[in-house]
Design a protein around this motif. Structure first.
Motif, PDB file in Angstrom:
ATOM      1  N   LEU A  15     108.984  -5.936   4.260  1.00 29.81           N
ATOM      2  CA  LEU A  15     109.687  -6.090   6.288  1.00 29.81           C
ATOM      3  C   LEU A  15     111.246  -7.154   4.696  1.00 29.81           C
ATOM      4  N   THR A  16     110.588  -8.345   4.068  1.00 31.00           N
ATOM      5  CA  THR A  16     111.375  -8.865   3.568  1.00 31.00           C
ATOM      6  C   THR A  16     112.879  -7.970   2.160  1.00 31.00           C
ATOM      7  N   ILE A  17     111.972  -7.358   1.801  1.00 31.36           N
ATOM      8  CA  ILE A  17     112.886  -6.003   1.090  1.00 31.36           C
ATOM      9  C   ILE A  17     113.413  -5.493   1.709  1.00 31.36           C
ATOM     10  N   SER A  18     113.079  -5.217   2.677  1.00 27.29           N
ATOM     11  CA  SER A  18     114.027  -3.716   4.160  1.00 27.29           C
ATOM     12  C   SER A  18     114.959  -5.000   4.897  1.00 27.29           C
ATOM     13  N   SER A  19     114.524  -6.012   5.352  1.00 24.51           N
ATOM     14  CA  SER A  19     115.265  -7.128   5.651  1.00 24.51           C
ATOM     15  C   SER A  19     117.051  -7.079   4.484  1.00 24.51           C
ATOM     16  N   LEU A  20     116.595  -7.437   3.358  1.00 24.17           N
ATOM     17  CA  LEU A  20     117.237  -8.094   2.523  1.00 24.17           C
ATOM     18  C   LEU A  20     118.088  -6.936   2.996  1.00 24.17           C
ATOM     19  N   HIS A  21     117.931  -5.806   2.454  1.00 30.60           N
ATOM     20  CA  HIS A  21     118.591  -4.315   1.567  1.00 30.60           C
ATOM     21  C   HIS A  21     118.925  -4.144   2.949  1.00 30.60           C
ATOM     22  N   LYS A  22     119.162  -4.312   3.850  1.00 27.43           N
ATOM     23  CA  LYS A  22     119.810  -3.410   5.083  1.00 27.43           C
ATOM     24  C   LYS A  22     121.205  -4.909   5.435  1.00 27.43           C
ATOM     25  N   THR A  23     120.809  -6.021   4.858  1.00 25.04           N
ATOM     26  CA  THR A  23     122.443  -7.168   4.694  1.00 25.04           C
ATOM     27  C   THR A  23     122.775  -6.313   4.019  1.00 25.04           C
ATOM     28  N   ILE A  24     122.434  -5.913   3.173  1.00 27.99           N
ATOM     29  CA  ILE A  24     123.237  -5.711   1.607  1.00 27.99           C
ATOM     30  C   ILE A  24     123.739  -5.125   1.969  1.00 27.99           C
ATOM     31  N   GLU A  25     123.562  -3.317   2.390  1.00 27.47           N
ATOM     32  CA  GLU A  25     124.192  -2.616   3.400  1.00 27.47           C
ATOM     33  C   GLU A  25     124.724  -2.617   4.042  1.00 27.47           C
ATOM     34  N   HIS A  26     125.194  -3.795   5.108  1.00 28.22           N
ATOM     35  CA  HIS A  26     125.278  -4.364   5.918  1.00 28.22           C
ATOM     36  C   HIS A  26     127.057  -5.031   5.535  1.00 28.22           C
ATOM     37  N   ASN A  27     126.719  -5.753   4.553  1.00 26.33           N
ATOM     38  CA  ASN A  27     128.064  -6.784   3.654  1.00 26.33           C
ATOM     39  C   ASN A  27     128.859  -5.417   3.461  1.00 26.33           C
ATOM     40  N   ALA A  28     127.970  -4.786   2.232  1.00 24.07           N
ATOM     41  CA  ALA A  28     128.742  -3.802   2.052  1.00 24.07           C
ATOM     42  C   ALA A  28     129.913  -3.115   2.342  1.00 24.07           C
ATOM     43  N   MET A  29     129.631  -2.819   3.694  1.00 23.06           N
ATOM     44  CA  MET A  29     130.584  -2.330   4.456  1.00 23.06           C
ATOM     45  C   MET A  29     131.464  -2.738   5.668  1.00 23.06           C
ATOM     46  N   LEU A  30     131.142  -4.334   5.295  1.00 23.95           N
ATOM     47  CA  LEU A  30     132.631  -5.430   5.342  1.00 23.95           C
ATOM     48  C   LEU A  30     133.896  -5.312   5.063  1.00 23.95           C
ATOM     49  N   MET A  31     134.577  -4.458   4.572  1.00 18.25           N
ATOM     50  CA  MET A  31     136.032  -4.565   3.586  1.00 18.25           C
ATOM     51  C   MET A  31     136.203  -4.092   5.259  1.00 18.25           C
ATOM     52  N   ARG A  32     136.098  -2.617   4.789  1.00 19.35           N
ATOM     53  CA  ARG A  32     136.811  -2.073   6.239  1.00 19.35           C
ATOM     54  C   ARG A  32     137.029  -2.732   7.944  1.00 19.35           C
ATOM     55  N   LYS A  33     136.300  -3.148   8.287  1.00 16.25           N
ATOM     56  CA  LYS A  33     136.245  -4.246   9.520  1.00 16.25           C
ATOM     57  C   LYS A  33     137.322  -5.431   8.925  1.00 16.25           C
ATOM     58  N   LEU A  34     136.932  -5.745   8.137  1.00 20.32           N
ATOM     59  CA  LEU A  34     138.028  -6.840   7.552  1.00 20.32           C
ATOM     60  C   LEU A  34     139.302  -6.521   7.626  1.00 20.32           C
ATOM     61  N   GLU A  35     139.556  -5.303   7.303  1.00 16.01           N
ATOM     62  CA  GLU A  35     140.847  -4.523   7.143  1.00 16.01           C
ATOM     63  C   GLU A  35     140.456  -4.149   8.089  1.00 16.01           C
ATOM     64  N   SER A  36     140.416  -3.941   9.262  1.00 16.78           N
ATOM     65  CA  SER A  36     141.079  -3.220  10.515  1.00 16.78           C
ATOM     66  C   SER A  36     141.050  -4.916  11.257  1.00 16.78           C
ATOM     67  N   ASP A  37     140.534  -6.025  11.229  1.00 17.98           N
ATOM     68  CA  ASP A  37     140.609  -7.684  11.889  1.00 17.98           C
ATOM     69  C   ASP A  37     142.023  -7.917  10.882  1.00 17.98           C
ATOM     70  N   ILE A  38     142.276  -7.383  10.119  1.00 22.36           N
ATOM     71  CA  ILE A  38     144.300  -7.684   9.670  1.00 22.36           C
ATOM     72  C   ILE A  38     144.743  -6.950  10.612  1.00 22.36           C
ATOM     73  N   LYS A  39     144.974  -6.297  10.498  1.00 18.73           N
ATOM     74  CA  LYS A  39     145.505  -4.962  11.350  1.00 18.73           C
ATOM     75  C   LYS A  39     146.143  -4.827  12.922  1.00 18.73           C
ATOM     76  N   ILE A  40     144.532  -5.324  13.646  1.00 20.73           N
ATOM     77  CA  ILE A  40     144.544  -6.116  15.279  1.00 20.73           C
ATOM     78  C   ILE A  40     145.351  -7.635  15.081  1.00 20.73           C
ATOM     79  N   ALA A  41     144.826  -8.077  14.035  1.00 18.85           N
ATOM     80  CA  ALA A  41     145.718  -9.338  14.439  1.00 18.85           C
ATOM     81  C   ALA A  41     147.116  -9.175  13.583  1.00 18.85           C
ATOM     82  N   ALA A  42     147.280  -8.356  12.826  1.00 17.15           N
ATOM     83  CA  ALA A  42     149.097  -8.815  12.822  1.00 17.15           C
ATOM     84  C   ALA A  42     149.912  -7.868  13.799  1.00 17.15           C
ATOM     85  N   ASP A  43     149.215  -6.389  14.135  1.00 14.83           N
ATOM     86  CA  ASP A  43     149.417  -6.346  15.540  1.00 14.83           C
ATOM     87  C   ASP A  43     149.881  -6.788  16.757  1.00 14.83           C
ATOM     88  N   ALA A  44     148.778  -8.002  16.864  1.00 15.27           N
ATOM     89  CA  ALA A  44     149.070  -9.088  18.057  1.00 15.27           C
ATOM     90  C   ALA A  44     149.981 -10.301  17.388  1.00 15.27           C
TER      91      ALA A  44
END
Length: 724
Positions: A15-44
């Motif tokens: 459970l510990t490793i699975s939870s940690l690995h899911k967090t890593i996986e989620h964080n590894a995919m964050l860049m696209r979201k953060l780029e999207s946040d910048i685009k949304i904020a720039a448009d606003a």
């Protein structure tokens, strides 16, 4: 096979490793979201700017093209401005009494057309002094992206490195999650479960878990920041912020690197040039990348970027690239006043060693440079005393303030050119526009690329035309600040008129009647007690205002005695003063203290000294003590503050005395500048273009004498009633 763990231990570990690995996986995919946040904020942000502009446009403008819209009906319905219409859906406009569905469609189309025209002109311009909701949202999105990026990258690398094994181990350990499942498992399956447990335990106690937790925690902290924190981040790292915006929302800054002056073929070749940045300690803006590639590809060029665009950085980036390809020796020739600035800039922005070859360091520095390489820094005056080894080849020679060697007959020109023969790569740099100094331009180009200079000479009469610029583009490249730094905060210029007291008037009149022009220019500053000077009193008020707003101040004057008086007047608030007598070492020390001091402080400088070779974006208030006879002097001085990296609105105050030559000089300069602007680009004039010459000075003095003599009783008490 021996199981040395309980089923609950196995389940908890999985459970510990699975939870940690899911967090890593989620964080590894964050860049696209953060780029999207910048685009949304720039448009606003852009939409907010559009709305603000349209909100100042009355709705009646919809009928500018005689569309026949029922404006009165719209106004009665509460639609007073273009913004009201732009933000309203078409169906809602059709509900307004007197507006049909067809009219609503046309009205909405017209409003959208206006908005799109405005959108073409709107640019992102962030300022620490304009922290509204839209700006704060955008700054926060960029700050989060900037700070979280390395940790997200860390998560991505960990995920890529361990993902397959972690998934395999978590699958293999499943039989150990309970007694019943274990009992019905094959021996080989149990062995894999035991092996998986041992592997997961090592992961939990080793680099995987440690790095995963570190990067995840850092990422989480970066995502949860407050408004004040992100604005402080912007204040300290504005260049990085704009680089991110250029990358993610290209076009929103409106940056134009003026590459259109280069032919498509030449531009394509230059852009293919490789820049190797290992050892470069700063980030290049897009236009600086192009400038660096231009230097490298063209080999012998004149970079004429306007002041504040970072010519030094581009030169250093070219040196770093060449060093990374095996080059060892570089040479910079510059005025003595900026040699220490070069020393600090090289040390600050790259890992190539700067070596001073000047003054008492000349012989020792030269010998050290011969043996060890690096960037040798010398002055025009020292070039006559430098003897290079016949076998030495210099990878790049940089000649700063190259207009110093505009005269081919001058000794320093000849000495500098003699050194340049030791290199195939030569970079001349000048922030002084040369378009209207064609002879100087061609003289410099003739040494770099003679063939182009010969062709340019034939069409020198059209030096401001696009054809001429394209002709010289392979050797002369210049970008203007308004084209490539559109994101600079607001620049506000104020004329501060200071009424004279009786003592000041008497001093002034005495100077005029003696035809002492320079003393008359010192009006208000030349009183016996500086604390009774009207300009000094206004200066103190401006300094107090700046201190209350935590803004650093630079004060400029042409006159040495005025500089010293102001320095003594400000006392502890002043970090120091700069004039021609200050040594390069001390000058740089004063600038460093001014830049690095976290608390409020003031720097006082002679405008002809402090307006050259300084980078003082830490200041955001500029005070000019008297009108200058050469407008380019003021522009240069202001450009030391209003340049790349400035994150605050800049205030420029000109201290002027009523009913004095301050008025005449200011008015005359405005007239001359307006006349010049009628036929020449104001950013391309030479120093002498609108300078007040001796004949104009004589006329000003004579007019003042006549005015004073025509009112012999008035001037002793008040010149305020006399109209100039």
């Amino acid at each position: 096979m021996k199981r040395e763990f309980t089923f609950s231990e196995a389940a908890n570990l999985a459970l510990t490793i699975s939870s940690l690995h899911k967090t890593i996986e989620h964080n590894a995919m964050l860049m696209r979201k953060l780029e999207s946040d910048i685009k949304i904020a720039a448009d606003a942000y852009i939409e907010g700017e559009i709305f603000s502009i349209l909100n100042c446009v009355p709705v009646s403008e919809l009928n500018r093209d005689k569309n026949g819209f029922r404006i009165k009906a719209l106004e009665d319905g509460g639609y007073k401005t273009m913004a009201n219409v732009y933000r309203t859906p078409e169906y809602q406009l059709a509900c307004v009494y007197g507006i049909s569905s067809e009219s609503a469609h046309k009205i909405k189309y017209a409003a959208d057309f206006y908005a799109n025209e405005v959108r073409k002109q709107v640019r992102i311009t962030l300022s620490y002094d304009k922290r509204d909701d839209d700006s704060t949202c955008l700054v926060k999105a960029v700050s989060v992206y900037k700070n979280a990026a390395p940790y997200i990258q860390g998560c991505s690398e960990i995920y890529s490195k361990y993902n397959n094994n972690v998934r395999k181990f978590l699958n293999d350990i499943k039989p150990a999650s309970g007694a019943i499942r274990w009992a019905f498992s094959f021996k080989a399956t149990k062995q894999r479960a035991v092996d998986a447990y041992n592997s997961l335990e090592k992961l939990a106690e080793g680099d995987y878990a440690r790095e995963a937790r570190y990067n995840s925690e850092k990422t989480s902290r970066c995502l949860n920041v407050g408004s004040e924190e992100v604005w402080r981040d912007f204040l300290d790292n504005s260049i990085r912020f704009y680089n991110i915006l250029e990358k993610i929302v290209p076009g929103y800054l409106g940056n134009d690197d003026s590459s259109e002056i280069l032919s498509p073929d030449l531009l394509s070749q230059i852009q293919k040039e490789e820049i190797l940045t290992e050892g470069l300690k700063c980030e290049l803006r897009n236009y600086q990348v192009l400038g660096t590639k231009y230097i490298l590809h063209q080999r012998r060029v004149l970079l004429g970027d306007e002041m504040g665009l970072g010519k030094t950085i581009q030169a250093i980036a070219a040196m770093v690239t060449l060093r990374n390809k095996g080059a060892t020796h570089f040479l910079v020739v510059c005025p003595a006043s900026v040699i220490m600035n070069w020393y600090r800039e090289v040390r600050r922005h790259c890992d190539i060693e700067p070596v001073v070859v000047y003054g008492s360091y000349r012989t020792q520095g030269l010998n050290y440079w011969f043996s060890n390489g690096g960037v040798a820094l010398t002055t025009y005056e020292t070039t006559s005393r430098i003897i290079l080894r016949p076998d030495l080849r210099i990878s790049l020679i940089v000649v700063d303030e190259a207009h110093y060697i505009k005269n081919p007959q001058a000794k320093r020109t000849q000495n500098t050119q003699k050194l340049c023969r030791y290199s195939d790569r030569i970079l001349f740099m000048t922030g002084t526009a040369l378009e209207n100094r064609v002879d100087e331009m061609i003289s410099l180009m003739a040494f770099l690329q003679p063939d182009i200079a010969i062709d340019a000479q034939k069409i020198a009469f059209m030096s401001s035309a696009p054809q001429f610029r394209k002709k010289v583009a392979p050797v002369y490249f210049r970008r203007k600040r308004e084209d490539v730094l559109t994101e600079l905060p607001k620049l506000t210029e104020c004329y501060e008129w200071c009424p004279l007291n009786r003592d000041e008037r008497l001093k002034y009149v005495d100077a005029i009647l003696q035809k002492n022009f320079n003393m008359a220019r010192r009006v208000s500053w030349n009183v016996d007690d500086i604390r009774k000077s009207s300009k000094a009193l206004r200066l103190l008020e401006l300094v107090d205002e700046a201190e209350s707003d935590n803004r650093k101040v630079v004060v400029y004057s042409f006159f040495l005695d005025t500089v010293h008086k102001i320095y003594n007047l400000l006392c502890d608030k002043c970090v120091g003063y700069l004039d021609g007598s200050v040594s390069p070492d001390k000058r740089q020390n004063i600038i460093d203290r001014f830049e690095n001091d976290k608390k409020f402080t003031v720097l006082v400088a002679q405008i002809q000294t402090g307006g050259i070779g300084l980078n003082i974006q830490a200041a955001s208030v500029v005070v000019i003590c008297e009108p200058q006879l050469k407008p380019s002097s003021e522009m240069q001085a202001i450009s030391r503050v209003y340049r790349m990296g400035q994150a605050r609105n800049v205030m420029v105050y000109r201290l002027l005395s009523e009913n004095t030559i301050d008025v005449r000089i200011t008015d005359l300069l405005k007239i001359k500048q307006a006349a010049f602007d009628a036929f020449a680009d104001k950013s391309e004039y030479g120093d002498l273009s609108v300078e007040i010459d001796n004949s104009a000075i004589e006329r000003i003095i004579q007019q003042e004498i006549e005015r004073i003599n025509s009112h012999p009783d008035d001037w002793q008490y008040s010149l305020g009633d006399v109209s100039i």
